[in-house]
Write a protein that holds these residues in place. Structure first.
Motif, PDB file in Angstrom:
ATOM      1  N   GLY A 169      75.731  62.420 -40.743  1.00 39.99           N
ATOM      2  CA  GLY A 169      75.764  61.539 -41.902  1.00 39.99           C
ATOM      3  C   GLY A 169      74.676  61.870 -42.905  1.00 39.99           C
TER       4      GLY A 169
ATOM      5  N   ILE B  55      71.933  60.377 -45.654  1.00 36.72           N
ATOM      6  CA  ILE B  55      71.143  59.163 -45.807  1.00 36.72           C
ATOM      7  C   ILE B  55      70.554  59.025 -47.206  1.00 36.72           C
TER       8      ILE B  55
ATOM      9  N   PHE C 108      75.292  57.825 -36.475  1.00 34.71           N
ATOM     10  CA  PHE C 108      75.575  57.399 -37.845  1.00 34.71           C
ATOM     11  C   PHE C 108      75.431  55.887 -37.986  1.00 34.71           C
ATOM     12  N   ALA C 109      75.837  55.143 -36.966  1.00 35.88           N
ATOM     13  CA  ALA C 109      75.664  53.683 -37.001  1.00 35.88           C
ATOM     14  C   ALA C 109      74.185  53.321 -37.095  1.00 35.88           C
TER      15      ALA C 109
ATOM     16  N   GLN D 249      73.097  53.903 -40.634  1.00 35.48           N
ATOM     17  CA  GLN D 249      73.538  52.801 -41.497  1.00 35.48           C
ATOM     18  C   GLN D 249      72.643  51.574 -41.338  1.00 35.48           C
TER      19      GLN D 249
ATOM     20  N   ALA E 257      69.420  52.169 -43.136  1.00 39.77           N
ATOM     21  CA  ALA E 257      69.558  52.068 -44.594  1.00 39.77           C
ATOM     22  C   ALA E 257      69.457  50.639 -45.087  1.00 39.77           C
ATOM     23  N   ARG E 258      69.536  49.678 -44.172  1.00 40.68           N
ATOM     24  CA  ARG E 258      69.359  48.267 -44.541  1.00 40.68           C
ATOM     25  C   ARG E 258      67.947  47.772 -44.263  1.00 40.68           C
TER      26      ARG E 258
ATOM     27  N   MET F  21      74.683  56.923 -48.597  1.00 38.62           N
ATOM     28  CA  MET F  21      75.332  57.082 -47.301  1.00 38.62           C
ATOM     29  C   MET F  21      76.675  57.798 -47.443  1.00 38.62           C
ATOM     30  N   SER F  22      76.896  58.773 -46.581  1.00 38.53           N
ATOM     31  CA  SER F  22      78.193  59.439 -46.474  1.00 38.53           C
ATOM     32  C   SER F  22      78.425  59.785 -45.015  1.00 38.53           C
ATOM     33  N   GLY F  23      79.647  59.591 -44.552  1.00 40.59           N
ATOM     34  CA  GLY F  23      80.004  59.907 -43.185  1.00 40.59           C
ATOM     35  C   GLY F  23      80.410  61.359 -43.016  1.00 40.59           C
TER      36      GLY F  23
END
Length: 337
Positions: A134, A136, A283-284, A287, A290-291, A308-310
């Motif tokens: 992912g 970031i 990836f989770a 994510q 990122a919060r 964010m990109s998967g």
């Protein structure tokens, strides 16, 4: 002449052995539950994060901040290993050759994936060696000039370069890096001739930029913040839009050079064939990080936007940007020594 192989008659009183292929299949079948359980339990130990730059650089700082922010979600820490030099190839090889179990990952800048592999003599498709976990972060490059240079804006730099072909020296930390390719793209887009001066490290670049030995350079903001604040160098433009605080007020270079744009981004990659269950967990955790308000602040201070990109989006992006930089490399006839 002796036959190449001896053919032995089987003793018909002996039991027929299980077919070896069947035995292998049964063996694999018995291992499947253990492999699935190992993925379910992932991670059960610290994760090695390889960074293709020296400690203390912009990518290293971002990687360490990200690893710290991801650790709570995963329940395990990241162990940082810096493998710099070699245009990022040694770091890429170290990850590609590691077990595809999620315990070795690469945190890199986009140029390590989309540009530098194109310069390898033994070139391979990078997406057969590593798989995206992912993205970031994303950040524009900043065009920085020496305070001793006779231009204070992108338009003035272009005008000066047109009046003095080849006399404006653009530095970079090495041939084939994104700063070098950005310079070539800028020169072609602006219709000017400049001289590329590659260095082996960032420290000497900054010394010569401040003294005026070289006049300009592209790079990410963290490398320049301190010297800009001291007035030793000037930021005169950015290659793409950004919301980060340190970049506010800097004009887009595309205002002077229509159509010119590129960004640097940061992402995690794992060895090819790493199970999706493992990369999804990673990836989770990205994510969740990122919060994290602390990470958001740290990235903003570094002149970086959360982006964010998967995995699927990243594969498309890698292909697209690799095609762009391949044309730049071909047109400029760039080769590693």
């Amino acid at each position: 002449m002796m036959p190449a192989f001896k053919h032995l008659e089987r003793d018909k009183t002996m039991p027929i052995p299980m077919n070896s292929g069947r035995r292998r299949l049964l063996g694999a079948a018995t291992l499947l539950p253990f492999a699935a359980k190992a993925q379910d339990d992932y991670p059960s130990k610290p994760i090695r994060m390889i960074i293709p730059f020296a400690a203390g650089g912009a990518t290293d700082v971002l990687g360490r901040d990200l690893g710290q922010a991801m650790a709570p979600s995963l329940g395990k820490a990241f162990v940082i290993e810096n493998i710099g030099g070699g245009a990022g190839v040694p770091a890429l090889n170290a990850v590609a050759r590691s077990a595809a179990d999620g315990y070795t990952v690469l945190f890199c800048a986009s140029g390590n994936i989309t540009a530098q592999p194109l310069l390898s003599k033994n070139r391979v498709d990078i997406l057969t060696q590593v798989t995206p976990v992912g993205m970031i972060a994303s950040a524009p490059h900043v065009l920085v000039v020496s305070a001793k240079a006779p231009f204070k804006s992108v338009a003035e730099l272009i005008a000066y370069a047109k009046a003095h072909p080849g006399e404006v020296n653009f530095a970079s930390a090495g041939i084939g890096g994104l700063a070098h390719l950005g310079t070539e793209l800028f020169a072609r887009s602006a219709g000017i001739q400049v001289t590329h001066v590659p260095y082996k490290g960032a420290a000497q670049v900054m010394t010569d930029l401040i003294s005026g030995q070289v006049q300009a350079i592209f790079g990410t903001m963290p490398s320049f913040t301190a010297m800009i604040e001291k007035g030793a160098i000037r930021g005169i433009g950015i290659t793409a839009p950004s919301k980060s605080s340190p970049l506010k007020g800097l004009p887009l270079i595309s205002q002077a050079v229509p159509g010119f744009a590129y960004s640097s981004w940061n992402a995690i990659f794992a060895p090819a064939r790493t199970p999706a269950l493992v990369t999804n967990k990673l990836f989770a955790a990205m994510q969740a990080a990122a919060r994290n308000p602390a990470l958001l602040q740290r990235f903003d201070e570094q002149g970086v936007d959360i982006a964010m990109s998967g995995p699927d989006e990243m594969r498309t992006l890698v292909r697209k940007e690799s095609a762009i930089w391949e044309k730049v490399i071909r047109d400029a006839r760039i080769e590693l020594n």
